[in-house]
Write a protein that holds these residues in place. Structure first.
Motif, PDB file in Angstrom:
ATOM      1  N   GLU A 192     -13.603 -12.072  42.949  1.00 12.03           N
ATOM      2  CA  GLU A 192     -12.420 -12.013  43.807  1.00 12.03           C
ATOM      3  C   GLU A 192     -11.417 -11.044  43.201  1.00 12.03           C
ATOM      4  O   GLU A 192     -11.048 -11.165  42.041  1.00 12.03           O
ATOM      5  CB  GLU A 192     -11.811 -13.417  43.925  1.00 12.03           C
ATOM      6  N   VAL A 193     -10.991 -10.073  44.018  1.00 14.82           N
ATOM      7  CA  VAL A 193      -9.956  -9.122  43.612  1.00 14.82           C
ATOM      8  C   VAL A 193      -8.690  -9.470  44.388  1.00 14.82           C
ATOM      9  O   VAL A 193      -8.719  -9.512  45.624  1.00 14.82           O
ATOM     10  CB  VAL A 193     -10.366  -7.663  43.915  1.00 14.82           C
ATOM     11  N   ARG A 194      -7.586  -9.735  43.680  1.00 17.79           N
ATOM     12  CA  ARG A 194      -6.348 -10.104  44.371  1.00 17.79           C
ATOM     13  C   ARG A 194      -5.727  -8.884  45.046  1.00 17.79           C
ATOM     14  O   ARG A 194      -5.938  -7.738  44.618  1.00 17.79           O
ATOM     15  CB  ARG A 194      -5.361 -10.725  43.371  1.00 17.79           C
ATOM     16  N   PRO A 195      -4.933  -9.115  46.126  1.00 18.90           N
ATOM     17  CA  PRO A 195      -4.317  -8.002  46.854  1.00 18.90           C
ATOM     18  C   PRO A 195      -3.529  -7.080  45.927  1.00 18.90           C
ATOM     19  O   PRO A 195      -2.757  -7.543  45.089  1.00 18.90           O
ATOM     20  CB  PRO A 195      -3.382  -8.706  47.847  1.00 18.90           C
ATOM     21  N   GLY A 196      -3.777  -5.788  46.065  1.00 18.32           N
ATOM     22  CA  GLY A 196      -3.044  -4.794  45.288  1.00 18.32           C
ATOM     23  C   GLY A 196      -3.461  -4.696  43.830  1.00 18.32           C
ATOM     24  O   GLY A 196      -2.811  -4.020  43.041  1.00 18.32           O
ATOM     25  N   GLU A 197      -4.567  -5.345  43.482  1.00 19.92           N
ATOM     26  CA  GLU A 197      -4.985  -5.389  42.077  1.00 19.92           C
ATOM     27  C   GLU A 197      -6.327  -4.679  41.868  1.00 19.92           C
ATOM     28  O   GLU A 197      -7.013  -4.312  42.820  1.00 19.92           O
ATOM     29  CB  GLU A 197      -5.127  -6.850  41.614  1.00 19.92           C
ATOM     30  N   ALA A 198      -6.659  -4.514  40.604  1.00 17.03           N
ATOM     31  CA  ALA A 198      -7.975  -3.984  40.216  1.00 17.03           C
ATOM     32  C   ALA A 198      -8.613  -4.945  39.224  1.00 17.03           C
ATOM     33  O   ALA A 198      -7.921  -5.521  38.386  1.00 17.03           O
ATOM     34  CB  ALA A 198      -7.825  -2.606  39.584  1.00 17.03           C
ATOM     35  N   VAL A 199      -9.917  -5.127  39.356  1.00 18.41           N
ATOM     36  CA  VAL A 199     -10.686  -5.952  38.426  1.00 18.41           C
ATOM     37  C   VAL A 199     -11.737  -5.066  37.755  1.00 18.41           C
ATOM     38  O   VAL A 199     -12.494  -4.375  38.437  1.00 18.41           O
ATOM     39  CB  VAL A 199     -11.381  -7.129  39.150  1.00 18.41           C
ATOM     40  N   THR A 200     -11.740  -5.072  36.434  1.00 16.35           N
ATOM     41  CA  THR A 200     -12.788  -4.355  35.707  1.00 16.35           C
ATOM     42  C   THR A 200     -13.798  -5.379  35.197  1.00 16.35           C
ATOM     43  O   THR A 200     -13.474  -6.224  34.370  1.00 16.35           O
ATOM     44  CB  THR A 200     -12.199  -3.551  34.533  1.00 16.35           C
ATOM     45  N   LEU A 201     -15.009  -5.300  35.737  1.00 15.00           N
ATOM     46  CA  LEU A 201     -16.049  -6.257  35.354  1.00 15.00           C
ATOM     47  C   LEU A 201     -16.817  -5.756  34.146  1.00 15.00           C
ATOM     48  O   LEU A 201     -17.198  -4.582  34.095  1.00 15.00           O
ATOM     49  CB  LEU A 201     -17.049  -6.450  36.497  1.00 15.00           C
ATOM     50  N   PRO A 202     -17.066  -6.638  33.185  1.00 13.61           N
ATOM     51  CA  PRO A 202     -17.951  -6.262  32.079  1.00 13.61           C
ATOM     52  C   PRO A 202     -19.394  -6.251  32.563  1.00 13.61           C
ATOM     53  O   PRO A 202     -19.857  -7.221  33.148  1.00 13.61           O
ATOM     54  CB  PRO A 202     -17.717  -7.386  31.060  1.00 13.61           C
ATOM     55  N   LEU A 203     -20.090  -5.155  32.372  1.00 11.32           N
ATOM     56  CA  LEU A 203     -21.492  -5.051  32.798  1.00 11.32           C
ATOM     57  C   LEU A 203     -22.364  -4.837  31.573  1.00 11.32           C
ATOM     58  O   LEU A 203     -21.888  -4.401  30.528  1.00 11.32           O
ATOM     59  CB  LEU A 203     -21.675  -3.892  33.785  1.00 11.32           C
ATOM     60  N   ARG A 204     -23.646  -5.165  31.708  1.00 19.16           N
ATOM     61  CA  ARG A 204     -24.581  -5.018  30.589  1.00 19.16           C
ATOM     62  C   ARG A 204     -25.431  -3.775  30.769  1.00 19.16           C
ATOM     63  O   ARG A 204     -26.063  -3.586  31.799  1.00 19.16           O
ATOM     64  CB  ARG A 204     -25.442  -6.279  30.466  1.00 19.16           C
ATOM     65  N   GLY A 205     -25.429  -2.943  29.728  1.00 19.43           N
ATOM     66  CA  GLY A 205     -26.079  -1.639  29.811  1.00 19.43           C
ATOM     67  C   GLY A 205     -27.555  -1.684  30.123  1.00 19.43           C
ATOM     68  O   GLY A 205     -28.095  -0.770  30.744  1.00 19.43           O
ATOM     69  N   GLU A 206     -28.234  -2.779  29.707  1.00 21.54           N
ATOM     70  CA  GLU A 206     -29.678  -2.856  29.954  1.00 21.54           C
ATOM     71  C   GLU A 206     -29.983  -3.351  31.365  1.00 21.54           C
ATOM     72  O   GLU A 206     -31.133  -3.307  31.804  1.00 21.54           O
ATOM     73  CB  GLU A 206     -30.362  -3.739  28.901  1.00 21.54           C
ATOM     74  N   PHE A 207     -28.958  -3.801  32.070  1.00 30.60           N
ATOM     75  CA  PHE A 207     -29.147  -4.291  33.447  1.00 30.60           C
ATOM     76  C   PHE A 207     -28.997  -3.156  34.459  1.00 30.60           C
ATOM     77  O   PHE A 207     -28.206  -2.237  34.273  1.00 30.60           O
ATOM     78  CB  PHE A 207     -28.063  -5.333  33.789  1.00 30.60           C
ATOM     79  N   GLU A 208     -29.738  -3.268  35.565  1.00 29.98           N
ATOM     80  CA  GLU A 208     -29.337  -2.566  36.774  1.00 29.98           C
ATOM     81  C   GLU A 208     -28.504  -3.558  37.583  1.00 29.98           C
ATOM     82  O   GLU A 208     -28.667  -4.775  37.447  1.00 29.98           O
ATOM     83  CB  GLU A 208     -30.555  -2.073  37.571  1.00 29.98           C
ATOM     84  N   HIS A 209     -27.581  -3.057  38.411  1.00 32.48           N
ATOM     85  CA  HIS A 209     -26.693  -3.927  39.179  1.00 32.48           C
ATOM     86  C   HIS A 209     -26.652  -3.474  40.630  1.00 32.48           C
ATOM     87  O   HIS A 209     -26.986  -2.329  40.956  1.00 32.48           O
ATOM     88  CB  HIS A 209     -25.259  -3.876  38.635  1.00 32.48           C
ATOM     89  N   ALA A 210     -26.210  -4.383  41.490  1.00 33.36           N
ATOM     90  CA  ALA A 210     -25.877  -4.010  42.857  1.00 33.36           C
ATOM     91  C   ALA A 210     -24.689  -4.856  43.276  1.00 33.36           C
ATOM     92  O   ALA A 210     -24.467  -5.941  42.727  1.00 33.36           O
ATOM     93  CB  ALA A 210     -27.054  -4.248  43.797  1.00 33.36           C
ATOM     94  N   PHE A 211     -23.887  -4.325  44.205  1.00 32.01           N
ATOM     95  CA  PHE A 211     -22.818  -5.157  44.738  1.00 32.01           C
ATOM     96  C   PHE A 211     -22.738  -5.009  46.248  1.00 32.01           C
ATOM     97  O   PHE A 211     -23.228  -4.035  46.830  1.00 32.01           O
ATOM     98  CB  PHE A 211     -21.479  -4.875  44.043  1.00 32.01           C
ATOM     99  N   PHE A 212     -22.125  -6.020  46.879  1.00 33.39           N
ATOM    100  CA  PHE A 212     -22.089  -6.143  48.341  1.00 33.39           C
ATOM    101  C   PHE A 212     -20.739  -6.758  48.687  1.00 33.39           C
ATOM    102  O   PHE A 212     -20.389  -7.829  48.182  1.00 33.39           O
ATOM    103  CB  PHE A 212     -23.251  -7.043  48.780  1.00 33.39           C
ATOM    104  N   LEU A 213     -19.972  -6.078  49.541  1.00 32.85           N
ATOM    105  CA  LEU A 213     -18.653  -6.569  49.940  1.00 32.85           C
ATOM    106  C   LEU A 213     -18.813  -7.766  50.876  1.00 32.85           C
ATOM    107  O   LEU A 213     -19.453  -7.664  51.924  1.00 32.85           O
ATOM    108  CB  LEU A 213     -17.876  -5.440  50.633  1.00 32.85           C
TER     109      LEU A 213
END
Ligand code: MN
Length: 311
Positions: A192-213
């Protein structure tokens, strides 16, 4: 309609990923037992993300009567199903005798292993709203023939971050770990990203990722994110920044690239055509999967097997 930007093989892994257009895949709209869903995995050009092999988005919708979800009895092998709600409620029934209501903040995880059948429906007492996702995780070879099991987690843990938070549905994110049973290293989180804000997620380098709004509006590292679209991030990232004007919910999936070729047909995930044929026959002939004591609705029959290529 958006074009696919498939960057694999173009030397983009690792370096300067933030300056590249994202690999984007539009989901496919389809119907499942009368319910409109958007299937974001598998899609053409992207069959898996780590062990994640299936993503259906349903809702948000409102209803006055009846039940928008009534997915009749059907079998699975070789996967875990992961059911997650943003709004409303569903009930899971399976051949082990579980009747498990699900509400937002909790997760239902069914480990199909060698075989189980289940049904999912809107309960009689409901809010008149429905919004959620159904995900599948492919089981690695060492675990895919294990006995079936089911787990309900009432409230998954939350990772608090500047600008928002992440509910860790399964796996681990930024040191926060879900109690959901898992058989490979993975991440599944509702961010969840609050209105007007930015969230920086920690990701793992050995992982591939995907995201979906899932809801709201989102900008990922300078690129406007579209609804109903799966965005893929190759391995080699340590973080990802999500910004929102009015607020957003984003589903994040990740895992080590799955090293095994899987064969997916109907509700079965296996390795060979013979395994799929055996599962289909056992379901048709009322073997292996059992009966669902808590569900009185229809039994889904498998489609005809046409061509089915080896992986
Ligand atoms: Mn199912």
């Amino acid at each position: 309609m958006r074009m696919n930007h498939d960057l694999r093989g173009c030397g983009n892994i690792g370096a300067a990923v933030t300056d590249s257009p994202l690999e984007a895949h539009r989901s496919n709209e389809t119907r499942l037992a009368g319910l409109t869903i958007h299937r974001a995995l598998p899609v053409r050009g992207r069959r898996m993300v780590g062990p994640w092999c299936f993503l259906d988005r349903f809702g948000p919708l409102t209803f006055a009567n009846g039940k928008p979800m009534d997915v009749g009895a059907h079998p699975h092998i070789g996967i875990q199903t992961v059911s997650w709600l943003l709004d409303g409620e569903i009930v899971h029934h399976d051949t082990l005798g579980h009747d498990a209501p699900l509400r937002p903040g909790g997760v239902n995880v069914m480990t199909a292993g060698a075989g189980i059948a289940h049904a999912e429906e809107t309960p009689k007492r409901n809010s008149g709203r429905l919004s959620g996702v159904q995900l599948w995780v492919a089981l690695p070879d060492a675990h895919r023939n294990r006995p079936a099991s089911f787990q309900h987690v009432d409230a998954v843990p939350t990772l608090i971050l500047p600008g928002g938070l992440a509910q860790v549905i399964t796996g681990e994110l930024g040191g926060t770990s879900s109690p959901a049973e898992r058989f490979s290293d993975l991440t599944g989180a509702d961010v969840e990203v609050r209105p007007g804000e930015a969230v920086t997620l920690p990701l793992r380098g050995e992982f591939e990722h995907a995201f979906f709004l899932l809801d709201g509006d989102c900008v990922f590292e300078g690129q406007d994110i579209e609804a109903r679209t799966l965005y893929y991030l190759p391995p080699g990232r340590s973080e990802g920044e999500f910004k929102s004007r009015e607020g957003a919910r984003v589903l994040l999936l990740g895992g080590t690239p799955f090293g095994e070729k899987v064969l997916m047909w109907w509700n079965f995930v296996a390795r060979t055509t013979a395994e799929i044929q055996a599962a289909r026959r056992d379901w048709a002939e009322h073997r292996r999967f059992g009966k669902i004591p808590g569900y009185r609705g229809e039994r889904m029959e498998a489609p005809e097997m046409m061509r089915l290529a080896e992986p």
